[in-house]
Each structure stands twice: as structure tokens, then as C-alpha cells.
Design an enzyme around this catalytic site. Structure first.
Site, PDB file in Angstrom:
ATOM      1  N   PHE A   1       1.540   0.863   5.589  1.00 22.54           N
ATOM      2  CA  PHE A   1       0.626   0.412   4.527  1.00 22.54           C
ATOM      3  C   PHE A   1      -0.990   2.025   4.011  1.00 22.54           C
ATOM      4  O   PHE A   1      -1.294   2.162   3.527  1.00 22.54           O
ATOM      5  CB  PHE A   1      -0.817  -0.235   4.486  1.00 22.54           C
ATOM      6  CG  PHE A   1      -0.394  -1.657   2.682  1.00 22.54           C
ATOM      7  CD1 PHE A   1       1.190  -2.245   2.748  1.00 22.54           C
ATOM      8  CD2 PHE A   1      -1.144  -1.513   1.838  1.00 22.54           C
ATOM      9  CE1 PHE A   1       0.903  -2.978   1.979  1.00 22.54           C
ATOM     10  CE2 PHE A   1      -1.330  -1.601   1.052  1.00 22.54           C
ATOM     11  CZ  PHE A   1       0.336  -2.702   0.533  1.00 22.54           C
TER      12      PHE A   1
ATOM     13  N   GLU B   1       2.370  -1.812  10.069  1.00 25.07           N
ATOM     14  CA  GLU B   1       3.482  -1.747   9.123  1.00 25.07           C
ATOM     15  C   GLU B   1       2.104  -0.866   8.782  1.00 25.07           C
ATOM     16  O   GLU B   1       0.912  -1.438   8.314  1.00 25.07           O
ATOM     17  CB  GLU B   1       2.689  -2.942   7.760  1.00 25.07           C
ATOM     18  CG  GLU B   1       3.470  -2.722   6.473  1.00 25.07           C
ATOM     19  CD  GLU B   1       3.660  -3.686   5.674  1.00 25.07           C
ATOM     20  OE1 GLU B   1       4.361  -3.706   4.034  1.00 25.07           O
ATOM     21  OE2 GLU B   1       2.638  -4.777   5.841  1.00 25.07           O
TER      22      GLU B   1
ATOM     23  N   GLU C   1       3.894 -14.234   1.202  1.00 21.89           N
ATOM     24  CA  GLU C   1       5.036 -12.527   1.174  1.00 21.89           C
ATOM     25  C   GLU C   1       4.267 -12.082   1.778  1.00 21.89           C
ATOM     26  O   GLU C   1       2.597 -11.831   1.212  1.00 21.89           O
ATOM     27  CB  GLU C   1       5.100 -12.565  -0.347  1.00 21.89           C
ATOM     28  CG  GLU C   1       5.946 -11.340  -0.833  1.00 21.89           C
ATOM     29  CD  GLU C   1       5.352  -9.902  -1.422  1.00 21.89           C
ATOM     30  OE1 GLU C   1       5.200  -9.111  -0.048  1.00 21.89           O
ATOM     31  OE2 GLU C   1       5.029  -9.871  -1.963  1.00 21.89           O
ATOM     32  N   LEU C   2       4.786 -11.545   2.574  1.00 20.91           N
ATOM     33  CA  LEU C   2       3.255 -10.545   3.770  1.00 20.91           C
ATOM     34  C   LEU C   2       3.611  -8.997   3.949  1.00 20.91           C
ATOM     35  O   LEU C   2       4.337  -8.340   2.488  1.00 20.91           O
ATOM     36  CB  LEU C   2       3.326 -11.437   5.073  1.00 20.91           C
ATOM     37  CG  LEU C   2       2.657 -13.175   4.786  1.00 20.91           C
ATOM     38  CD1 LEU C   2       3.034 -13.074   6.273  1.00 20.91           C
ATOM     39  CD2 LEU C   2       1.843 -12.886   4.321  1.00 20.91           C
ATOM     40  N   GLY C   3       4.693  -8.604   4.693  1.00 25.41           N
ATOM     41  CA  GLY C   3       4.543  -7.381   4.880  1.00 25.41           C
ATOM     42  C   GLY C   3       6.119  -7.420   6.116  1.00 25.41           C
ATOM     43  O   GLY C   3       7.210  -7.546   5.647  1.00 25.41           O
TER      44      GLY C   3
ATOM     45  N   GLY D   1      -0.501 -10.923   0.696  1.00 28.24           N
ATOM     46  CA  GLY D   1      -1.238  -9.748   1.271  1.00 28.24           C
ATOM     47  C   GLY D   1      -0.783  -9.484   2.830  1.00 28.24           C
ATOM     48  O   GLY D   1       0.163  -9.465   3.348  1.00 28.24           O
ATOM     49  N   SER D   2      -1.813  -9.493   3.799  1.00 26.27           N
ATOM     50  CA  SER D   2      -1.793  -8.908   5.214  1.00 26.27           C
ATOM     51  C   SER D   2      -1.172 -10.020   6.163  1.00 26.27           C
ATOM     52  O   SER D   2      -1.405 -11.099   5.648  1.00 26.27           O
ATOM     53  CB  SER D   2      -3.033  -8.433   5.820  1.00 26.27           C
ATOM     54  OG  SER D   2      -3.778  -9.312   6.239  1.00 26.27           O
TER      55      SER D   2
ATOM     56  N   CYS E   1       4.349  -3.319  -0.025  1.00 27.34           N
ATOM     57  CA  CYS E   1       5.244  -4.389   0.835  1.00 27.34           C
ATOM     58  C   CYS E   1       6.379  -4.148   1.524  1.00 27.34           C
ATOM     59  O   CYS E   1       6.445  -4.436   1.916  1.00 27.34           O
ATOM     60  CB  CYS E   1       4.837  -5.435   0.586  1.00 27.34           C
ATOM     61  SG  CYS E   1       5.427  -6.256  -1.360  1.00 27.34           S
TER      62      CYS E   1
END
Length: 491
Positions: A388, A386, A258-260, A236-237, A292
Site C-alpha cells: 500500500f 500488501e 473488499e479488502l486487498g 478497507g484493510s 487495492c
């Protein structure tokens, strides 16, 4: 019959329900509507778990796990193979369901289901692999380092690719002897949870080993802080990831984040520009850029900048946008008004800061036109954050060193790519990029299920899931020694 006259929607047995202890039951936290982004129609009700429900579900999973860990490896593998078969048997139905719920085009839904099948098959092989090593020790003593399950893995998954990004942890964690408590995003509860519960139940997974409880922050915090859950996997964020990392650290848990972050696609002056434009368009605009790994920074060497920009503007102008499930469009809607509003403001702020809007920048409902900005520089929101959303940020550079400096001007990211005919030169640049995954002559949106997937900094916490990384992630080391008798001690 049109796509929206047909099933699937949330199945009746799961409407407003939680999957707890192998059965569907109403959520004490109530329910809320699941909205199809393309039409605004209500396609079901999602049950919302509260903190106590999460705690109770954890207790049931915790009680069920030891017997599962003691199950023969080939029997655990068989459940994963049956889950793959169950997904295959419902391929078309599930593909449309995922597309409708996530706002994706049908090929995006097909991609998720296809990859889910592969994830189950790969996971089925994990129990049959060697789970440790014999270590050197003193004569008469057997010394073994072996991998054992954590016990219980908590999974918090996102809205954009909910089936893949949930199952990539659920499948290997179960295969390796863990129980799983899954909290999918309430906006995509069918793709992110209900579907998996149905498939694993059909495959014969014993009750309690997969608990599916959509919920808000209250339920998530209960999952992250419960002492019976030694590992949390979150996608996510970065903002929420930091909070989860802090809580997990305080409770001494393993955490997979696991983010971005920033994903850079470098286009060199010797690139095939038609091929590069196609790669950029896919990397930046597929699934409305809500990925992502999206190619959110496109660094272009100045001599080819104008020619590449013209190609991208032409694509942005002609790509159709609308209801992804219709089969007639390239881009569907964004997930909801909040996500669209944030993205639209980022575009406007970047233009206000001096970037030039070359294409897009408009939306109808939740459908945002593919957008191209030129003159993007450090300090502008579209460079620093980011996006998105469906955005190509064109960033000019002159030398290879400048390209590397611009790309690494970030807090980290998942993916990077370099496009150019001189492969040695492209590889030399790629080796200097601060990213978890690097692709030469490709765009940034890549995952083959067999590869470690992760990144430094805002990409996550530096660890990776997928392929050879899965045994490392979902088990821990245990040292075991065996002797024929108790040796003498000097006390």
C-alpha cells in the site's frame, strides 16, 4: 491564483457537522481537523459521530426507507440521473477537492468524479430492469421469485478512493430501494461523504435515506451490530474486514468485504519491455500505490529481468513527486504519517531480509519516492504483505509453472495481469491465477464500473459489487405466490 488559494475546502455548512435526517447538525462526538496531506494545512473540520448518534441515525433511515421502496422505479431513477448531472456541473471544483483531500494528483481527482458520474448513471438504470422471474407451479397458482430491497445498507468506506468506493455502493443501493447509512473515513470526509450528501440533496433524494456520519470504531461497531441494518458493505484493510465479518456473522447479516491481498503482474520473456515498464510503473505507483488493485508483485521471467529493471529504475529516478494539486508531479503524498511509517518499515525490513534497493526508499515529508526492489522472495514482507505504497517488487521466475506457483503463493487477491506477445500463452497463465479479476496485456489497476469487482481470500469474501452483480448484492430474493382462493387442505 495557486491551487491552494482556491476553494474547495470543507464547506461552511458541513464543517464539524453530520448529515442526519436531511440536515447538517453538530456531532456530539466532537470534531477534528481534516489535514491536506500535501501541505499539512487544515482544510476543514470533520464531525465525529459516537455510537448513540449512529444508532439514532439508523432509526431515521429505517423509518424513511419503506416509502422510498414504494416509490415508482422511474422516479428513483430520476434522482440518480439528477445526481449525475449535479456532479457534472461541478466537475472541476470537485476534482480539485478530491485531489487535495486525498493527496492525489489532479487527474486522480478527475478520475474519481468522472467515474462517480458513470456510477450514478448505471445505478439509474437498475430500477428499470426486471426484478425477478415467474416460476413453474401448479395450475391456478402464480409463483414469482422477485428481488426486494434489504431495507437498510450500512457502508464503511476508505481514504484512498473515497468518492468511488463509497458511491459504488451508495448509488445502486439507493436506486434499488434501500436507505443507506454511510461512515466515511474521517481523513477524507468531504470526498467520502459530504460531497455525496450535497449532490443527492440537490437531486431531490428524500430526507433520511442517505445518512453521513464519519466516526471511529465505536460508531462503526454500532452500525455493524444494529439489527435494523441487514447488510454491511466495507472496503478497507483485511484486519478490520475480518473484525466486521465476525460481527456481521454473529448478527446474521449479509456482508460485502473488499479488502486487498496480493496482486500479481507477470511479465513474460516475449513482452514488449518498453510497454511493460510503463504498465508496471502505472500499476505500482499511481496514487502512490495506495490502491487495492496495485501491482505490488511484479513477476518477471529471468531473461528480461535486468532490462525491465533498468527501465523501471530510470522511471523511478525521473518521476516528479510533490503536491499533486500543483499539476507538476506524477506522485503526490501518502495519506498520513502512520501510513508512510508502516510502508517505510516494510521496505527497510525487506532490504534487511536480502532484497536489493534499486531506486527510491526515501521520502520528504509525506512524499515517498517511487521505489524498486529486486530479489524479492516469499518470506519477505514486501512479498507476503500488501505494501500500500509506491513499490515495485521484482520477483524472478524461470518457467510458466513457477510464475503461477509464485503468484498463487498468497491468501488471495483482487487482481492479476499477464503481459506477453503470445496471447494464448498469457491467457493460459491467467486462467490459473487465483484472483477476482485477470487482465491480459494490461496492468492490475482496472475498473470500468460495468464489471463485477471483488476477489477471493484477502480480496474479500468472494462476492463482487459492480455492474451485473449489483442487483444480487443490494436486493434479496422473495418468493410470492397468488391464488384466486384458498385451496382445500386435509386438516
Amino acid at each position: 491564483m495557486g491551487a491552494h488559494d482556491a476553494l474547495p475546502v470543507m464547506p461552511a455548512h458541513a464543517n464539524g457537522q453530520l448529515y442526519d435526517g436531511g440536515r447538517w447538525r453538530p456531532a456530539r462526538g466532537g470534531s477534528r481537523a481534516v489535514i491536506e496531506p500535501a501541505t499539512g494545512a487544515t482544510i476543514g473540520q470533520v464531525g465525529i459521530a459516537d455510537a448513540q448518534e449512529m444508532t439514532d441515525a439508523i432509526a431515521r433511515a429505517h423509518a424513511a426507507q419503506p416509502a422510498w421502496a414504494a416509490t415508482a422505479p422511474r422516479d428513483r431513477a430520476a434522482v440518480l440521473l439528477k445526481a449525475a448531472q449535479a456532479l457534472e456541473a461541478r466537475f472541476d471544483e470537485l476534482s480539485l477537492a478530491v485531489a487535495r483531500e486525498t493527496g492525489g494528483i489532479v487527474p486522480k481527482g478527475q478520475h474519481e468524479v468522472r467515474e462517480a458520474i458513470v456510477l450514478c448513471r448505471i445505478a439509474a438504470g437498475l430500477p428499470m430492469q426486471a426484478q425477478g422471474q415467474v416460476l413453474p407451479s401448479t395450475p391456478g397458482r402464480l409463483s414469482i421469485a422477485r428481488r426486494v430491497p434489504h431495507g437498510l445498507v450500512g457502508v464503511i468506506s476508505p481514504f484512498n478512493f473515497p468518492l468511488i468506493l463509497g458511491l459504488r455502493t451508495v448509488a445502486p443501493a439507493l436506486a434499488l430501494g434501500n436507505a443507506v447509512v454511510l461512515k466515511p473515513d474521517p481523513r477524507t470526509p468531504y470526498s467520502g461523504g459530504v460531497l455525496m450528501a450535497e449532490v443527492f440533496e440537490q437531486a431531490g433524494l428524500p430526507a433520511g435515506l442517505l445518512q453521513v456520519l464519519p466516526g471511529d470504531g465505536e460508531a462503526g461497531e454500532a452500525l455493524v451490530t444494529d439489527p435494523r441494518v441487514p447488510m454491511i458493505a466495507f472496503t478497507g484493510s483485511p484486519g478490520v474486514g475480518r473484525r466486521i465479518g465476525e460481527l456481521a456473522g454473529r448478527h446474521l447479516k449479509k456482508v460485502s468485504l473488499e479488502l486487498g491481498g496480493a496482486n500479481n503482474l507477470v511479465v513474460l520473456d516475449d513482452a514488449d519491455l518498453d510497454a511493460a515498464a510503463s504498465a508496471v510503473a502505472f500499476g505500482a505507483w499511481f496514487h502512490q500505490g495506495q490502491i487495492c488493485m496495485a501491482s505490488n508483485r511484479v513477476l518477471v521471467q529471468r531473461p528480461v529481468l535486468e532490462a525491465l529493471k533498468q527501465r523501471l529504475v530510470a522511471k523511478a529516478t525521473h518521476l516528479p513527486v510533490g503536491d499533486g494539486a500543483s499539476g507538476q508531479v506524477a506522485l503526490g503524498p501518502m495519506i498520513d504519517a502512520k501510513q508512510l511509517g508502516r510502508f517505510d518499515q516494510l521496505v527497510k525490513d525487506t532490504v534487511e531480509a536480502g532484497a536489493r534497493l534499486e531506486a527510491g526508499g526515501q521520502h520528504e515529508g509525506l512524499c515517498y519516492r517511487p521505489t524498486v526492489l529486486s530479489g524479492v522472495k516469499p518470506g519477505m514482507r514486501a512479498f507476503d504483505e500488501e505494501p500500500f505504497g509506491p513499490l515495485v517488487n521484482l520477483v524472478a521466475f524461470d518457467s510458466d509453472d513457477e510464475a503461477v506457483a509464485l503468484a498463487n503463493n498468497s491468501q488471495g487477491g483482487l487482481a492479476a495481469a499477464v503481459i506477453g506477445r503470445d496471447v494464448a500463452r498469457a491467457m493460459a497463465i491467467g486462467e490459473r491465477l487465483n484472483a477476482g479479476m485477470v487482465h491480459i496485456n494490461d496492468q492490475t489497476v482496472n475498473d470500468e464500473c460495468t464489471n463485477p469487482f471483488g476477489g477471493p481470500g484477502l480480496g474479500g469474501n468472494g462476492s463482487a459489487v459492480g455492474g451485473p452483480a449489483d442487483i444480487d448484492e443490494y436486493t434479496r430474493w422473495q418468493w410470492l405466490t397468488v391464488q384466486a382462493g384458498v385451496r382445500a387442505f386435509p386438516f
